[in-house]
Design an enzyme around this catalytic site. Sequence first.
Site, PDB file in Angstrom:
ATOM      1  N   CYS A 130       0.993  -1.200  -0.040  1.00  0.00           N
ATOM      2  CA  CYS A 130       0.001   0.206  -0.095  1.00  0.00           C
ATOM      3  C   CYS A 130       0.785   1.243  -0.119  1.00  0.00           C
ATOM      4  CB  CYS A 130      -0.855   0.045   1.288  1.00  0.00           C
ATOM      5  SG  CYS A 130      -2.112  -1.546   1.330  1.00  0.00           S
ATOM      6  N   HIS A 163      -3.499   6.835   3.197  1.00  0.00           N
ATOM      7  CA  HIS A 163      -4.014   5.456   2.471  1.00  0.00           C
ATOM      8  C   HIS A 163      -5.336   5.098   3.079  1.00  0.00           C
ATOM      9  CE1 HIS A 163      -4.237   1.618   1.072  1.00  0.00           C
ATOM     10  NE2 HIS A 163      -3.967   0.825   2.024  1.00  0.00           N
ATOM     11  N   ASN A 194     -10.192  -0.831   0.199  1.00  0.00           N
ATOM     12  CA  ASN A 194      -8.625  -0.694   0.188  1.00  0.00           C
ATOM     13  C   ASN A 194      -8.146  -1.006  -1.098  1.00  0.00           C
ATOM     14  OD1 ASN A 194      -5.927  -0.796   0.648  1.00  0.00           O
ATOM     15  ND2 ASN A 194      -6.057  -1.854   2.590  1.00  0.00           N
TER      16      ASN A 194
HETATM   17  N1  ACO Z   1     -18.179  -9.424   9.457  1.00  0.00           N
HETATM   18  C1  ACO Z   1     -18.588  -9.638  10.975  1.00  0.00           C
HETATM   19  N2  ACO Z   1     -17.632 -10.127  11.549  1.00  0.00           N
HETATM   20  C2  ACO Z   1     -16.254 -10.016  11.397  1.00  0.00           C
HETATM   21  C3  ACO Z   1     -15.954  -9.673  10.345  1.00  0.00           C
HETATM   22  C4  ACO Z   1     -17.022  -9.537   9.057  1.00  0.00           C
HETATM   23  N3  ACO Z   1     -16.593  -9.155   7.942  1.00  0.00           N
HETATM   24  N4  ACO Z   1     -14.617  -9.930  10.002  1.00  0.00           N
HETATM   25  C5  ACO Z   1     -14.175 -10.296  11.404  1.00  0.00           C
HETATM   26  N5  ACO Z   1     -15.445 -10.542  12.042  1.00  0.00           N
HETATM   27  C6  ACO Z   1     -15.502 -10.837  13.515  1.00  0.00           C
HETATM   28  C7  ACO Z   1     -14.220 -11.626  13.963  1.00  0.00           C
HETATM   29  O1  ACO Z   1     -14.668 -13.102  13.797  1.00  0.00           O
HETATM   30  C8  ACO Z   1     -14.445 -11.210  15.541  1.00  0.00           C
HETATM   31  O2  ACO Z   1     -15.335 -12.247  16.066  1.00  0.00           O
HETATM   32  P1  ACO Z   1     -15.188 -12.787  17.684  1.00  0.00           P
HETATM   33  O3  ACO Z   1     -15.026 -11.524  18.546  1.00  0.00           O
HETATM   34  O4  ACO Z   1     -16.313 -13.632  17.841  1.00  0.00           O
HETATM   35  O5  ACO Z   1     -13.610 -13.551  17.518  1.00  0.00           O
HETATM   36  C9  ACO Z   1     -15.024  -9.845  15.699  1.00  0.00           C
HETATM   37  O6  ACO Z   1     -15.676  -9.604  14.320  1.00  0.00           O
HETATM   38  C10 ACO Z   1     -13.697  -8.748  15.975  1.00  0.00           C
HETATM   39  O7  ACO Z   1     -12.902  -9.014  15.129  1.00  0.00           O
HETATM   40  P2  ACO Z   1     -11.414  -8.001  15.138  1.00  0.00           P
HETATM   41  O8  ACO Z   1     -10.629  -8.473  13.990  1.00  0.00           O
HETATM   42  O9  ACO Z   1     -11.158  -7.826  16.551  1.00  0.00           O
HETATM   43  O10 ACO Z   1     -12.168  -6.502  14.506  1.00  0.00           O
HETATM   44  P3  ACO Z   1     -11.827  -5.421  14.442  1.00  0.00           P
HETATM   45  O11 ACO Z   1     -12.421  -4.193  15.070  1.00  0.00           O
HETATM   46  O12 ACO Z   1     -10.137  -5.348  14.834  1.00  0.00           O
HETATM   47  O13 ACO Z   1     -11.680  -4.990  13.020  1.00  0.00           O
HETATM   48  C11 ACO Z   1     -10.556  -5.001  10.878  1.00  0.00           C
HETATM   49  C12 ACO Z   1     -11.129  -5.660  11.925  1.00  0.00           C
HETATM   50  C13 ACO Z   1     -11.648  -4.191  10.112  1.00  0.00           C
HETATM   51  C14 ACO Z   1      -9.699  -5.966  10.007  1.00  0.00           C
HETATM   52  C15 ACO Z   1      -9.370  -4.264  11.460  1.00  0.00           C
HETATM   53  O14 ACO Z   1      -8.590  -4.857  12.443  1.00  0.00           O
HETATM   54  C16 ACO Z   1      -8.609  -3.356  10.473  1.00  0.00           C
HETATM   55  O15 ACO Z   1      -9.075  -2.619   9.764  1.00  0.00           O
HETATM   56  N6  ACO Z   1      -7.422  -3.712  10.384  1.00  0.00           N
HETATM   57  C17 ACO Z   1      -6.567  -2.927   9.495  1.00  0.00           C
HETATM   58  C18 ACO Z   1      -6.595  -3.986   8.192  1.00  0.00           C
HETATM   59  C19 ACO Z   1      -6.216  -3.192   7.185  1.00  0.00           C
HETATM   60  O16 ACO Z   1      -6.331  -2.152   6.942  1.00  0.00           O
HETATM   61  N7  ACO Z   1      -5.150  -3.863   6.421  1.00  0.00           N
HETATM   62  C20 ACO Z   1      -4.859  -3.318   5.179  1.00  0.00           C
HETATM   63  C21 ACO Z   1      -3.570  -2.294   5.774  1.00  0.00           C
HETATM   64  S1  ACO Z   1      -2.112  -2.764   4.842  1.00  0.00           S
HETATM   65  C22 ACO Z   1      -2.829  -2.811   3.212  1.00  0.00           C
HETATM   66  O17 ACO Z   1      -3.457  -1.698   2.749  1.00  0.00           O
HETATM   67  C23 ACO Z   1      -2.370  -3.877   2.443  1.00  0.00           C
END
Ligand code: ACO
Length: 331
Positions: A113, A257, A287
């Site tokens: 990214c 980003h 993204n």
């Molecule tokens: N729908 C519903 N529930 C979901 C989903 C979904 N799509 N995805 C995950 N969950 C659930 C998980 O299973 C978890 O359930 P549990 O508590 O029963 O185990 C719960 O939601 C919480 O999951 P977390 O991973 O803790 O959720 P979080 O609030 O951290 O959000 C997210 C997840 C959106 C992925 C966040 O961590 C994030 O945005 N991280 C950065 C990711 C990113 O931007 N990556 C790319 C950057 S680098 C690049 O661009 C290549």
Amino acid sequence: MAVKIAGIGSYVPEKILTNFDLEKMVDTSDEWITSRTGIRVRHISEPEVPTSDLALNAAKRAMEMAGITAEQLDIISVATITGDYHFPSTACVLQDKLGATSNCACYDLQAACSGLIYSNDVATAMLKHRKHAKYALVVGAEKLSGVVDWTDRSTCVLFGDGASALVLVKDDDDQGDDTLLTTVLGAKGGNAQILKIPAGGSVLPASHETIDNKQHFIQMGGPEVFKLAVTAMASASKAALAEFNLTVDQLRWVIPHQANKRIIDAVCSRLGATEEQVYVNVDRYGNTSAASIGICLDEIVRGGMIKPGDYVLLTSFGAGMTWGAALLRWK
Ligand code: ACO
């Protein structure tokens, strides 16, 4: 001698995938996706369309704005993690599709990214270093839909396809500054395993087993990426501003980003940027990795939302892990 941005363009495929569409594919909801990420829709390529075609459309728009033809290009740099092939480079494929000459240097740059920020820095330096080079095409292009596991709700809701392109021009008679005032770059390979496609490289060559285990798709530790992204983008941005003794209130635009609205909000709150300064379109594209920052800048430029002299801060974070911040003064 000064290097400026003479043209910009972007392109996303027509096909839209909404959160409601995703509700029918995996166990998720529009409410979860919107509240956790800010994403509402993303654009997805047809399976037969390669990354180089997305790049080609963005490049043509940027070159049209710059008023140049492909024969004038001296450098083509494509930032991508989803190139047409392992090799040859997507830049070489793009060179051929554009009809650029064989004197044009072509290479891909892999910083996920952060690719466009890395690539803009490299291409600017190359233009200045190479006596006879005048025009560089800097592209960020991704077909992430091809490397996403559409049964994994934790990743498939996040990504989209798209491309953006900048035409850089070197003016030997311009005694002023480059558009790009400075770039701060960083990386932390010790965290490389947090976000990766495990198979298909030399560590784990593609096999029936890697396909069965879905190791050719993106795997990510979301919460770990989140924390690292916020810290790295905020500190790189502060370092870039400090180099020019600028304060955040002097910026017209902060373009982070577009990975997740909550990451954008956290970075901008650490910087003290106001809502009016921060450009956000993650709701419309998801993204798009290396393409994301350029798509934002293109919308700003074509929307008439920038004027000469405006300071713009770009900042990004991606797999590697890599990060960067670039300070521009619009010319
Ligand atoms: N729908 C519903 N529930 C979901 C989903 C979904 N799509 N995805 C995950 N969950 C659930 C998980 O299973 C978890 O359930 P549990 O508590 O029963 O185990 C719960 O939601 C919480 O999951 P977390 O991973 O803790 O959720 P979080 O609030 O951290 O959000 C997210 C997840 C959106 C992925 C966040 O961590 C994030 O945005 N991280 C950065 C990711 C990113 O931007 N990556 C790319 C950057 S680098 C690049 O661009 C290549």
